[in-house]
Scaffold this motif. Structure first.
Motif, PDB file in Angstrom:
ATOM      1  N   TYR A  66      -5.229   9.287   2.238  1.00  0.00           N
ATOM      2  CA  TYR A  66      -5.863   9.189   0.923  1.00  0.00           C
ATOM      3  C   TYR A  66      -4.803   8.986  -0.153  1.00  0.00           C
ATOM      4  O   TYR A  66      -3.617   9.276   0.041  1.00  0.00           O
ATOM      5  CB  TYR A  66      -6.695  10.434   0.629  1.00  0.00           C
ATOM      6  CG  TYR A  66      -5.908  11.736   0.622  1.00  0.00           C
ATOM      7  CD1 TYR A  66      -5.450  12.292  -0.576  1.00  0.00           C
ATOM      8  CD2 TYR A  66      -5.612  12.407   1.805  1.00  0.00           C
ATOM      9  CE1 TYR A  66      -4.725  13.479  -0.591  1.00  0.00           C
ATOM     10  CE2 TYR A  66      -4.890  13.595   1.805  1.00  0.00           C
ATOM     11  CZ  TYR A  66      -4.451  14.114   0.608  1.00  0.00           C
ATOM     12  OH  TYR A  66      -3.733  15.289   0.590  1.00  0.00           O
ATOM     13  N   ASP A  67      -5.260   8.472  -1.280  1.00  0.00           N
ATOM     14  CA  ASP A  67      -4.374   8.232  -2.418  1.00  0.00           C
ATOM     15  C   ASP A  67      -4.373   9.474  -3.300  1.00  0.00           C
ATOM     16  O   ASP A  67      -5.365   9.778  -3.971  1.00  0.00           O
ATOM     17  CB  ASP A  67      -4.862   7.008  -3.206  1.00  0.00           C
ATOM     18  CG  ASP A  67      -3.821   6.532  -4.220  1.00  0.00           C
ATOM     19  OD1 ASP A  67      -2.949   7.337  -4.597  1.00  0.00           O
ATOM     20  OD2 ASP A  67      -3.905   5.359  -4.644  1.00  0.00           O
ATOM     21  N   HIS A  68      -3.244  10.181  -3.288  1.00  0.00           N
ATOM     22  CA  HIS A  68      -3.148  11.460  -3.992  1.00  0.00           C
ATOM     23  C   HIS A  68      -3.190  11.290  -5.513  1.00  0.00           C
ATOM     24  O   HIS A  68      -3.304  12.269  -6.251  1.00  0.00           O
ATOM     25  CB  HIS A  68      -1.847  12.164  -3.581  1.00  0.00           C
ATOM     26  CG  HIS A  68      -1.901  13.664  -3.697  1.00  0.00           C
ATOM     27  ND1 HIS A  68      -2.963  14.332  -4.258  1.00  0.00           N
ATOM     28  CD2 HIS A  68      -1.003  14.622  -3.326  1.00  0.00           C
ATOM     29  CE1 HIS A  68      -2.721  15.630  -4.228  1.00  0.00           C
ATOM     30  NE2 HIS A  68      -1.540  15.834  -3.668  1.00  0.00           N
ATOM     31  N   ARG A  69      -3.113  10.049  -5.999  1.00  0.00           N
ATOM     32  CA  ARG A  69      -3.167   9.838  -7.447  1.00  0.00           C
ATOM     33  C   ARG A  69      -4.514  10.250  -8.019  1.00  0.00           C
ATOM     34  O   ARG A  69      -4.587  10.719  -9.163  1.00  0.00           O
ATOM     35  CB  ARG A  69      -2.880   8.370  -7.780  1.00  0.00           C
ATOM     36  CG  ARG A  69      -1.452   7.925  -7.537  1.00  0.00           C
ATOM     37  CD  ARG A  69      -1.279   6.463  -7.872  1.00  0.00           C
ATOM     38  NE  ARG A  69      -2.081   5.600  -7.023  1.00  0.00           N
ATOM     39  CZ  ARG A  69      -2.247   4.294  -7.224  1.00  0.00           C
ATOM     40  NH1 ARG A  69      -1.681   3.706  -8.279  1.00  0.00           N
ATOM     41  NH2 ARG A  69      -2.983   3.571  -6.394  1.00  0.00           N
ATOM     42  N   MET A 104       0.380   8.069  -0.962  1.00  0.00           N
ATOM     43  CA  MET A 104      -0.423   8.246   0.253  1.00  0.00           C
ATOM     44  C   MET A 104      -0.028   9.499   1.022  1.00  0.00           C
ATOM     45  O   MET A 104       1.137   9.716   1.323  1.00  0.00           O
ATOM     46  CB  MET A 104      -0.279   7.013   1.154  1.00  0.00           C
ATOM     47  CG  MET A 104      -1.313   6.946   2.264  1.00  0.00           C
ATOM     48  SD  MET A 104      -1.158   5.452   3.275  1.00  0.00           S
ATOM     49  CE  MET A 104       0.266   5.890   4.279  1.00  0.00           C
ATOM     50  N   ALA A 112      -5.679  -1.106   0.620  1.00  0.00           N
ATOM     51  CA  ALA A 112      -5.765  -1.218  -0.840  1.00  0.00           C
ATOM     52  C   ALA A 112      -6.792  -2.278  -1.246  1.00  0.00           C
ATOM     53  O   ALA A 112      -6.949  -3.288  -0.554  1.00  0.00           O
ATOM     54  CB  ALA A 112      -4.387  -1.562  -1.408  1.00  0.00           C
ATOM     55  N   ALA A 164       0.757   3.345  -3.682  1.00  0.00           N
ATOM     56  CA  ALA A 164      -0.131   4.511  -3.621  1.00  0.00           C
ATOM     57  C   ALA A 164       0.659   5.758  -3.234  1.00  0.00           C
ATOM     58  O   ALA A 164       1.654   5.677  -2.510  1.00  0.00           O
ATOM     59  CB  ALA A 164      -1.251   4.279  -2.607  1.00  0.00           C
ATOM     60  N   VAL A 197      -9.027   3.985  -1.588  1.00  0.00           N
ATOM     61  CA  VAL A 197      -8.202   5.198  -1.679  1.00  0.00           C
ATOM     62  C   VAL A 197      -8.417   6.130  -0.501  1.00  0.00           C
ATOM     63  O   VAL A 197      -7.916   7.254  -0.494  1.00  0.00           O
ATOM     64  CB  VAL A 197      -8.468   5.945  -3.001  1.00  0.00           C
ATOM     65  CG1 VAL A 197      -8.079   5.084  -4.185  1.00  0.00           C
ATOM     66  CG2 VAL A 197      -9.928   6.382  -3.107  1.00  0.00           C
ATOM     67  N   GLU A 230     -11.667   3.472  -6.652  1.00  0.00           N
ATOM     68  CA  GLU A 230     -10.391   2.777  -6.716  1.00  0.00           C
ATOM     69  C   GLU A 230      -9.835   2.888  -8.126  1.00  0.00           C
ATOM     70  O   GLU A 230     -10.572   3.195  -9.075  1.00  0.00           O
ATOM     71  CB  GLU A 230     -10.522   1.306  -6.317  1.00  0.00           C
ATOM     72  CG  GLU A 230     -11.298   0.445  -7.292  1.00  0.00           C
ATOM     73  CD  GLU A 230     -11.301  -1.030  -6.890  1.00  0.00           C
ATOM     74  OE1 GLU A 230     -10.539  -1.790  -7.520  1.00  0.00           O
ATOM     75  OE2 GLU A 230     -12.045  -1.404  -5.983  1.00  0.00           O
ATOM     76  N   LEU A 284      -3.536   2.999   4.071  1.00  0.00           N
ATOM     77  CA  LEU A 284      -4.641   2.641   3.187  1.00  0.00           C
ATOM     78  C   LEU A 284      -4.863   1.134   3.143  1.00  0.00           C
ATOM     79  O   LEU A 284      -3.916   0.341   3.194  1.00  0.00           O
ATOM     80  CB  LEU A 284      -4.371   3.155   1.773  1.00  0.00           C
ATOM     81  CG  LEU A 284      -4.441   4.668   1.566  1.00  0.00           C
ATOM     82  CD1 LEU A 284      -3.974   5.021   0.156  1.00  0.00           C
ATOM     83  CD2 LEU A 284      -5.849   5.180   1.796  1.00  0.00           C
ATOM     84  N   ALA A 300       0.829  -1.205   0.000  1.00  0.00           N
ATOM     85  CA  ALA A 300       0.000   0.000   0.000  1.00  0.00           C
ATOM     86  C   ALA A 300       0.861   1.253   0.000  1.00  0.00           C
ATOM     87  O   ALA A 300       0.562   2.237  -0.688  1.00  0.00           O
ATOM     88  CB  ALA A 300      -0.926  -0.003   1.215  1.00  0.00           C
ATOM     89  N   GLN A 301       1.954   1.222   0.770  1.00  0.00           N
ATOM     90  CA  GLN A 301       2.826   2.386   0.837  1.00  0.00           C
ATOM     91  C   GLN A 301       3.681   2.540  -0.423  1.00  0.00           C
ATOM     92  O   GLN A 301       4.062   3.648  -0.787  1.00  0.00           O
ATOM     93  CB  GLN A 301       3.721   2.299   2.070  1.00  0.00           C
ATOM     94  CG  GLN A 301       2.950   2.469   3.374  1.00  0.00           C
ATOM     95  CD  GLN A 301       3.867   2.482   4.579  1.00  0.00           C
ATOM     96  OE1 GLN A 301       4.685   1.584   4.772  1.00  0.00           O
ATOM     97  NE2 GLN A 301       3.741   3.498   5.412  1.00  0.00           N
TER      98      GLN A 301
END
Length: 439
Positions: free
Chosen positions: A408-411, A234, A373, A232, A376, A288, A371, A228-229
């Motif tokens: 949160y996933d900044h993507r 994060m 996964a 993402a 997000v 997602e 997160l 996850a790290q």
């Protein structure tokens, strides 16, 4: 005779570890009796008898990894009396788990295993006799794959060290032996520096330590958290909530609520409703990433992190937006009970859209949740602590305050959107009546 097979456990699970055998060779069993417990990455599975009879042979030991569909034991037919088989012999009963290389076709074929069982482990390791060639019909302590690899590499099986608790030689043992043999000639050329080598360990070797094998679930948790790290982008944003209004509502309503619904009015139902209200306003937190597409989910299956003996699990409250406060509380209590009793089903853990985790129950004042996964977003709750708060320019009051954190996933989630999401959660919690409209 019937085979004890590893059952199908969901398309994402292809193997498991035998955590416990509830039977031994020679035991009588009925249809439905629990034979073994299998630990998988997500849940524990019980393997039950599909035929009445007696345990003729257990082919894999506790702690071994087995694949879906693999035969791990045999159940022989019973005529109502104790089975006259190698299993019924006291000498054979001492060795319930047969070597993987033995012939599982019938009790007669398995008979050679019985006399080999009482052989002391040191003698078996020192003498090459227990590892016999198939042509000679001997007893096998090496898997077929290990024997094949040994023949190809010209390795004497009697010289291979087995790491299996039953003394069986596996393919990885052959590979380790071969690697050691290749490296062996280089050893004399290395300068002897025992003093420097002794200084490498960080701990004093004379001091007591305990070495524990990681459970399959703990290994999976570790891998997922690292993934996850690594996958993402994060980030975490923080805010704080004045819990005064919610605590007053709970104080006024808790007795009537429990009398009517037979469950306590907890904080999790308030937070679940507040999260749903915020997700409706900011739907990208309920999405997602799939390849180069964003999958925005229009349903609200909220994962609630629960600390269990084997590690953290996240059972899911389905369609939480359609549930009342009482229904949410009951589902959370039910799922938490299953998690701690190790009885969660795969369906209880799959398909969540957003997760809530509460470190406050352990006293955490502030933390950064990781997160879950492919989700997000994850909301972290923390300990409620009374702190002085400025009400206006002139007044200060002591208020029950809680820090909340949103990872949160900044993507796909911008910082401004994440901050507004968390502010919305804060505003809904500080005005509980609004939860009836927005949550």
């Amino acid at each position: 005779m019937s085979e004890i097979k590893v059952p199908e456990m969901g398309e994402s699970i292809v193997e498991g570890t035998i955590s416990k055998w509830h039977v031994k060779a020679g035991d009588s069993v009925n249809v439905g009796d629990v034979l073994a417990e299998l630990e998988t990455d997500k849940v524990n599975i019980e393997i039950s008898a599909e035929q009445a009879g007696f345990i003729e042979q257990l082919m894999r030991a506790e702690g071994e990894t087995v694949a879906v569909g693999e035969t791990i034991g045999l159940i022989g037919e019973s005529n109502g009396n104790l089975p006259m088989s190698p299993s019924s012999d006291p000498a054979a009963a001492e060795a319930p788990v047969a070597p993987a290389g033995s012939d599982p076709v019938s009790p007669a074929a398995a008979a050679p295993v019985a006399p080999a069982a009482p052989t002391p482990a040191p003698a078996a390791a020192a003498a090459p006799a227990p590892v016999a060639d198939a042509a000679n019909g001997g007893v096998f302590y090496a898997t077929p794959a290990a024997r094949k690899l040994a023949r190809e590499r010209g390795i004497d099986l009697a010289q291979v060290q087995a790491n299996d608790p039953l003394g069986r030689i596996r393919q990885e043992d052959i590979q380790a032996h071969a690697a050691g043999a290749v490296k062996a000639p280089a050893a004399p050329s290395v300068p002897a520096v025992p003093a420097a080598a002794a200084a490498v360990p960080a701990a004093d070797p004379g001091k007591p330590v305990e070495r524990r094998k990681m459970s399959r679930r703990r290994i999976t948790i570790a891998k997922r958290l690292v993934e996850a790290q690594q996958t993402a982008a994060m980030l975490t944003t923080f805010n704080e909530v004045d819990m005064t209004a919610i605590m007053e509502v709970r104080k006024r309503r808790k007795d009537a609520f429990k009398e009517k619904h037979e469950v306590n009015l907890g904080f999790m139902s308030f937070f679940t409703k507040a999260v749903i209200g915020a997700l409706k306003a900011y739907p990208l937190l309920n999405a997602e990433i799939q390849g180069d597409e964003i999958l925005v989910k229009q349903f609200y299956d909220i994962g609630i992190a629960v600390s269990a003996k084997e590690g953290l699990v996240v059972p899911v409250v389905r369609d939480a937006d359609r549930l009342s406060f009482a229904q949410i509380e009951k589902q959370i209590i039910d799922l938490a009970g299953k998690a701690r009793a190790n009885t969660l089903a795969l369906n209880d853990l799959q398909g969540g859209t957003f997760t809530i985790t509460n470190g406050g129950v352990f006293g955490s004042l502030l933390s950064t949740p990781i997160l879950n996964a492919p989700q997000v977003g994850i909301l972290g709750m923390h300990k409620i602590q009374v702190r002085p708060v400025a009400i206006d320019n002139e007044r200060m009051e002591n208020r029950p305050m809680m820090y909340i954190a949103l990872s949160y996933d900044h993507r796909i989630v911008d910082g401004a959107e994440a901050v507004r999401f968390l502010v919305t959660v804060k505003e809904l919690l500080e005005d509980p009546e609004s939860l009836l409209l927005e949550g």
